[in-house]
Design a protein around this motif. Structure first.
Motif, PDB file in Angstrom:
ATOM      1  N   TYR A  56      37.624  29.872  50.652  1.00 24.68           N
ATOM      2  CA  TYR A  56      36.391  30.623  50.869  1.00 24.68           C
ATOM      3  C   TYR A  56      36.792  32.039  51.274  1.00 24.68           C
ATOM      4  O   TYR A  56      37.900  32.272  51.752  1.00 24.68           O
ATOM      5  CB  TYR A  56      35.499  29.965  51.934  1.00 24.68           C
ATOM      6  CG  TYR A  56      36.085  29.984  53.325  1.00 24.68           C
ATOM      7  CD1 TYR A  56      35.764  30.995  54.233  1.00 24.68           C
ATOM      8  CD2 TYR A  56      36.964  28.983  53.757  1.00 24.68           C
ATOM      9  CE1 TYR A  56      36.302  31.021  55.514  1.00 24.68           C
ATOM     10  CE2 TYR A  56      37.508  29.001  55.026  1.00 24.68           C
ATOM     11  CZ  TYR A  56      37.170  30.024  55.903  1.00 24.68           C
ATOM     12  OH  TYR A  56      37.709  30.053  57.165  1.00 24.68           O
ATOM     13  N   LEU A 115      36.767  35.198  53.535  1.00 23.95           N
ATOM     14  CA  LEU A 115      36.525  35.504  54.946  1.00 23.95           C
ATOM     15  C   LEU A 115      36.873  36.960  55.241  1.00 23.95           C
ATOM     16  O   LEU A 115      38.040  37.346  55.146  1.00 23.95           O
ATOM     17  CB  LEU A 115      37.363  34.581  55.850  1.00 23.95           C
ATOM     18  CG  LEU A 115      37.203  34.837  57.351  1.00 23.95           C
ATOM     19  CD1 LEU A 115      35.808  34.433  57.815  1.00 23.95           C
ATOM     20  CD2 LEU A 115      38.268  34.081  58.139  1.00 23.95           C
ATOM     21  N   PHE A 162      36.174  26.661  63.120  1.00 22.67           N
ATOM     22  CA  PHE A 162      36.207  27.033  61.712  1.00 22.67           C
ATOM     23  C   PHE A 162      37.659  27.307  61.314  1.00 22.67           C
ATOM     24  O   PHE A 162      38.359  28.062  61.988  1.00 22.67           O
ATOM     25  CB  PHE A 162      35.340  28.270  61.470  1.00 22.67           C
ATOM     26  CG  PHE A 162      33.873  27.991  61.646  1.00 22.67           C
ATOM     27  CD1 PHE A 162      33.096  27.575  60.579  1.00 22.67           C
ATOM     28  CD2 PHE A 162      33.276  28.112  62.890  1.00 22.67           C
ATOM     29  CE1 PHE A 162      31.747  27.304  60.737  1.00 22.67           C
ATOM     30  CE2 PHE A 162      31.924  27.850  63.067  1.00 22.67           C
ATOM     31  CZ  PHE A 162      31.157  27.441  61.992  1.00 22.67           C
ATOM     32  N   ILE A 186      40.754  22.283  56.938  1.00 22.45           N
ATOM     33  CA  ILE A 186      39.475  22.330  56.223  1.00 22.45           C
ATOM     34  C   ILE A 186      39.381  21.156  55.251  1.00 22.45           C
ATOM     35  O   ILE A 186      38.288  20.654  54.971  1.00 22.45           O
ATOM     36  CB  ILE A 186      39.267  23.698  55.517  1.00 22.45           C
ATOM     37  CG1 ILE A 186      37.794  23.866  55.118  1.00 22.45           C
ATOM     38  CG2 ILE A 186      40.185  23.867  54.321  1.00 22.45           C
ATOM     39  CD1 ILE A 186      37.450  25.254  54.597  1.00 22.45           C
ATOM     40  N   LEU A 215      31.818  23.847  52.599  1.00 25.40           N
ATOM     41  CA  LEU A 215      31.954  25.209  52.086  1.00 25.40           C
ATOM     42  C   LEU A 215      30.632  25.969  52.169  1.00 25.40           C
ATOM     43  O   LEU A 215      30.620  27.180  52.458  1.00 25.40           O
ATOM     44  CB  LEU A 215      32.477  25.188  50.656  1.00 25.40           C
ATOM     45  CG  LEU A 215      33.946  24.752  50.507  1.00 25.40           C
ATOM     46  CD1 LEU A 215      34.355  24.727  49.045  1.00 25.40           C
ATOM     47  CD2 LEU A 215      34.883  25.656  51.305  1.00 25.40           C
ATOM     48  N   TYR A 252      30.334  27.021  55.752  1.00 20.21           N
ATOM     49  CA  TYR A 252      31.229  28.151  56.029  1.00 20.21           C
ATOM     50  C   TYR A 252      30.648  29.458  55.480  1.00 20.21           C
ATOM     51  O   TYR A 252      30.733  30.510  56.130  1.00 20.21           O
ATOM     52  CB  TYR A 252      32.616  27.887  55.430  1.00 20.21           C
ATOM     53  CG  TYR A 252      33.559  27.139  56.335  1.00 20.21           C
ATOM     54  CD1 TYR A 252      33.202  25.918  56.906  1.00 20.21           C
ATOM     55  CD2 TYR A 252      34.820  27.642  56.627  1.00 20.21           C
ATOM     56  CE1 TYR A 252      34.064  25.224  57.728  1.00 20.21           C
ATOM     57  CE2 TYR A 252      35.705  26.963  57.456  1.00 20.21           C
ATOM     58  CZ  TYR A 252      35.325  25.747  58.004  1.00 20.21           C
ATOM     59  OH  TYR A 252      36.190  25.078  58.829  1.00 20.21           O
ATOM     60  N   GLU A 253      30.062  29.398  54.291  1.00 20.40           N
ATOM     61  CA  GLU A 253      29.437  30.600  53.727  1.00 20.40           C
ATOM     62  C   GLU A 253      28.288  31.074  54.617  1.00 20.40           C
ATOM     63  O   GLU A 253      28.098  32.275  54.830  1.00 20.40           O
ATOM     64  CB  GLU A 253      28.945  30.319  52.306  1.00 20.40           C
ATOM     65  CG  GLU A 253      30.083  30.190  51.297  1.00 20.40           C
ATOM     66  CD  GLU A 253      29.597  29.740  49.925  1.00 20.40           C
ATOM     67  OE1 GLU A 253      28.366  29.676  49.719  1.00 20.40           O
ATOM     68  OE2 GLU A 253      30.460  29.440  49.070  1.00 20.40           O
ATOM     69  N   ALA A 288      28.143  30.545  57.842  1.00 22.03           N
ATOM     70  CA  ALA A 288      28.776  31.095  59.053  1.00 22.03           C
ATOM     71  C   ALA A 288      29.253  32.533  58.818  1.00 22.03           C
ATOM     72  O   ALA A 288      29.144  33.384  59.707  1.00 22.03           O
ATOM     73  CB  ALA A 288      29.947  30.210  59.477  1.00 22.03           C
ATOM     74  N   PHE A 290      35.705  33.243  63.766  1.00 20.73           N
ATOM     75  CA  PHE A 290      36.509  32.213  63.113  1.00 20.73           C
ATOM     76  C   PHE A 290      37.860  31.989  63.813  1.00 20.73           C
ATOM     77  O   PHE A 290      38.373  32.862  64.508  1.00 20.73           O
ATOM     78  CB  PHE A 290      36.757  32.599  61.648  1.00 20.73           C
ATOM     79  CG  PHE A 290      35.607  32.261  60.739  1.00 20.73           C
ATOM     80  CD1 PHE A 290      35.722  31.248  59.802  1.00 20.73           C
ATOM     81  CD2 PHE A 290      34.396  32.928  60.854  1.00 20.73           C
ATOM     82  CE1 PHE A 290      34.665  30.930  58.960  1.00 20.73           C
ATOM     83  CE2 PHE A 290      33.335  32.609  60.020  1.00 20.73           C
ATOM     84  CZ  PHE A 290      33.472  31.611  59.070  1.00 20.73           C
TER      85      PHE A 290
END
Length: 347
Positions: free
Chosen positions: A8, A10, A297, A305, A318, A321-322, A324, A331
């Motif tokens: 992902y 970040l 995270f 993960i 996922l 997480y997006e 977040a 993180f």
């Protein structure tokens, strides 16, 4: 499955560099693993998501101030040694820098000679066997001379080393903190216990392999690192009582999860046990004991993960997480937390 399936994007500025002022005021995202629904809360609200009759399992390992900065002898060139595994007889397996100048026979000095060492051997993968010489008790020497081995993505100096320890840490031996536990305060634990939630402890000494990226294209080709862990009879009994009465086993952190899942019987019952585990949990794994998880995270494409995805489903994780990232959560080690709960296949 491919390693890239767990990537992902970040932004660097969301990697927390320092702890939040009050441990339990970090944010808490809840994720229903059956539906993928997320909600936004604060960590001090965690007791609201726990039920009387549940048990909360915490990792009581304490981080060793294992990073030593010194000089090579003779000549005084700088060196860095990171303690990994105690091999006995004052000898440790270590990471060293600069490796090309720290071959077998190299002599080292720390704290103006309060601690000296010699490289006794070179191991496959580049680690060294280092034998130390000192007066007194080694842990006390480390408390004076050692620094906290912060993860490589944390660039700022830690002002208070206790902020990289959980408030319940007890058994010294980790090279990194079990960071999901950093959010707890003594008062929050008291509130949880007062609600009728049983609190139990395991010990897993976190190795630096926890930060090692998965370099293989297929996740099944990754070789998992080993870590030493212990589950006591008292904690095994607590889990067995909880499950027999229909309560949930809530793990704090992937380390607590890995300890329980390593030693659980096929029917989900626990026995006291200690030893090394290299359990590798990724989608398709069937959990034997854990019913809910408190965790931070984690890094993209990491084994952590993958574990979370095994529990709550890769697509749910996922997507969370997006969310977040959009909501600018903090993180990694000093960052915010998630609570994953509910029924789910983890596929």
């Amino acid at each position: 499955m491919k390693t890239s399936d767990f990537y992902y994007d970040l932004p660097q500025e969301l990697i927390a560099q320092t702890p939040i002022e009050k441990r339990d005021e970090s944010r808490l995202m809840t994720l229903d693993r059956a539906t993928g629904a997320v909600e936004h809360h604060h960590f001090y609200e965690l007791p609201d998501f726990l039920n009387p009759g549940d048990c909360l399992i915490l990792n009581d390992s304490r981080v060793l101030p294992a990073r030593l900065l010194g000089q090579r002898l003779p000549g005084g060139g700088a060196c860095e040694v990171l303690l990994l595994i105690d091999k006995g007889e004052q000898t440790w397996e270590c990471l060293v820098r600069p490796g090309r100048k720290m071959r077998t026979g190299a002599k080292l000095s720390f704290g103006d000679g309060a601690l000296t060492a010699e490289v006794m051997g070179e191991l496959e993968g580049g680690n060294r066997l280092v034998q130390f010489d000192y007066e007194g008790i080694f842990l006390e020497v480390l408390e004076r001379l050692g620094k906290m081995p912060l993860p490589p993505y944390i660039k700022e100096e830690l002002q208070d080393r206790e902020r990289y320890q959980t408030v319940y840490s007890k058994v010294v031996g980790s090279a990194a903190a079990p960071t999901a536990g950093l959010h707890f305060t003594p008062e929050l634990l008291e509130k949880i216990a007062a609600k009728g939630v049983g609190i139990g402890y395991v010990t897993l000494h976190v190795g630096l392999g926890t930060f090692r990226p998965v370099k293989e294209e297929n996740i099944t080709d990754h070789a998992m690192h080993s870590e030493y862990c212990v589950i006591s009879q008292e904690t095994a009994d607590l889990i067995n009582r909880t499950k027999a009465k229909g309560g949930r086993c809530v793990c704090v952190g992937t380390t607590s999860c890995r300890t329980l899942e390593s030693w659980a019987n096929d029917d989900g019952t626990m026995e006291a046990k200690a030893g090394w585990t290299d359990i590798y949990i990724y989608p398709g794994y069937k959990f034997k004991v854990m019913d809910a998880l408190v965790t931070n995270f984690h890094l993209p494409e990491s084994t952590l993960i993958m574990l979370v995805s095994a529990f709550a489903g890769r697509e749910h994780v996922l997507a969370a997480y997006e969310e977040a990232v959009r909501e600018k959560y903090r993180f990694f080690s000093f960052g915010d937390a998630m609570f994953l709960y509910g029924e789910g296949s983890g596929t």
